[in-house]
Design an enzyme around this catalytic site. Sequence first.
Site, PDB file in Angstrom:
ATOM      1  N   CYS A   1       0.847  -1.193   0.000  1.00 49.36           N
ATOM      2  CA  CYS A   1       0.000   0.000   0.000  1.00 49.36           C
ATOM      3  C   CYS A   1       0.884   1.245   0.000  1.00 49.36           C
ATOM      4  CB  CYS A   1      -0.906  -0.001   1.232  1.00 49.36           C
ATOM      5  SG  CYS A   1      -2.049   1.416   1.254  1.00 49.36           S
TER       6      CYS A   1
ATOM      7  N   ASP B   1       0.487   3.781   1.665  1.00 48.03           N
ATOM      8  CA  ASP B   1       0.483   4.365   3.010  1.00 48.03           C
ATOM      9  C   ASP B   1       1.910   4.648   3.496  1.00 48.03           C
ATOM     10  OD1 ASP B   1       0.377   4.510   5.989  1.00 48.03           O
ATOM     11  OD2 ASP B   1      -1.750   4.097   5.658  1.00 48.03           O
TER      12      ASP B   1
ATOM     13  N   ARG C   1       3.174   4.799   6.229  1.00 44.98           N
ATOM     14  CA  ARG C   1       3.646   4.086   7.422  1.00 44.98           C
ATOM     15  C   ARG C   1       4.082   2.651   7.145  1.00 44.98           C
ATOM     16  NH1 ARG C   1      -1.952   5.182  10.344  1.00 44.98           N
ATOM     17  NH2 ARG C   1      -2.542   4.599   8.212  1.00 44.98           N
TER      18      ARG C   1
ATOM     19  N   CYS D   1      -6.179  -0.030   6.854  1.00 46.44           N
ATOM     20  CA  CYS D   1      -5.956   0.543   5.519  1.00 46.44           C
ATOM     21  C   CYS D   1      -7.112   1.482   5.141  1.00 46.44           C
ATOM     22  CB  CYS D   1      -5.819  -0.571   4.483  1.00 46.44           C
ATOM     23  SG  CYS D   1      -5.425   0.053   2.833  1.00 46.44           S
TER      24      CYS D   1
ATOM     25  N   HIS E   1      -2.182  -3.935   5.028  1.00 47.12           N
ATOM     26  CA  HIS E   1      -2.000  -3.529   6.425  1.00 47.12           C
ATOM     27  C   HIS E   1      -3.356  -3.254   7.065  1.00 47.12           C
ATOM     28  CE1 HIS E   1      -2.665   0.913   5.881  1.00 47.12           C
ATOM     29  NE2 HIS E   1      -2.421   0.574   4.636  1.00 47.12           N
TER      30      HIS E   1
HETATM   31 CO    CO Z   1      -3.444   1.242   3.013  1.00 47.75          CO
END
Ligand code: CO
Length: 211
Positions: free
Chosen positions: A43, A45, A47, A102, A99
């Site tokens: 992803c 993302d 993090r 999400c 994750h």
């Molecule tokens: Co995500």
Amino acid sequence: MAETIKDLLQGNVDWVNKTLAKNPNFFEKLSEGQSPQFLWIGCSDSRVPATEITNAMPGSIFVQRNIANMVVHTDSNLLSVVYYAVKVLKVRHIIVCGHYGCGGVQAAMSNEKFGFLDNWLMHIKDVYNIHRNELDQISDEQKKLDRYVELNVFEQVNNLAKVSFIQESWEEGEFPYIHGWVYSLKDGLIKDLDVSMNSNSSLDSVYKYQD
Ligand code: CO
């Protein structure tokens, strides 16, 4: 936490100095070429950075990231990355890493509109539809989202297995293995979903290619 462009550029210089202090030949060696054993589909993302959370060095992981770690068969960007990784780099493992928490999966689970993004989220909604029987039975919203994240990873592993040139590699040998993982933002640990594939045997017959 980096806040400005200046922070990033200074961070780069600091990282180079730190890296050279540990290994003076680091860049010389890496500039010769790459031969990663892993392709990571994760992803976007901020993090969930592939090399950092696996404590892997630059040069170890070929990476593709998008919202909610999707494998969409009309995404020529992703498919080009997968093709290069499998056919040229000959990676031994492809990891789809989702994750918990999400935002993409959460958005897909809602009935809210997100403008242009709705078209991307549609592919995640399709996963809900496939697994509606299981997901509809989970009343706790958090647990439902967690399971949706897992099932989404599982379907993306399947989507990779449906790709003709991956099935072609399996005819020639055992690689690549395709793995489904989920990362927890809360404790930093990765859960292996144990859905690894290196054959098309579990796919519906319509997806199985033959010579
Ligand atoms: Co995500």
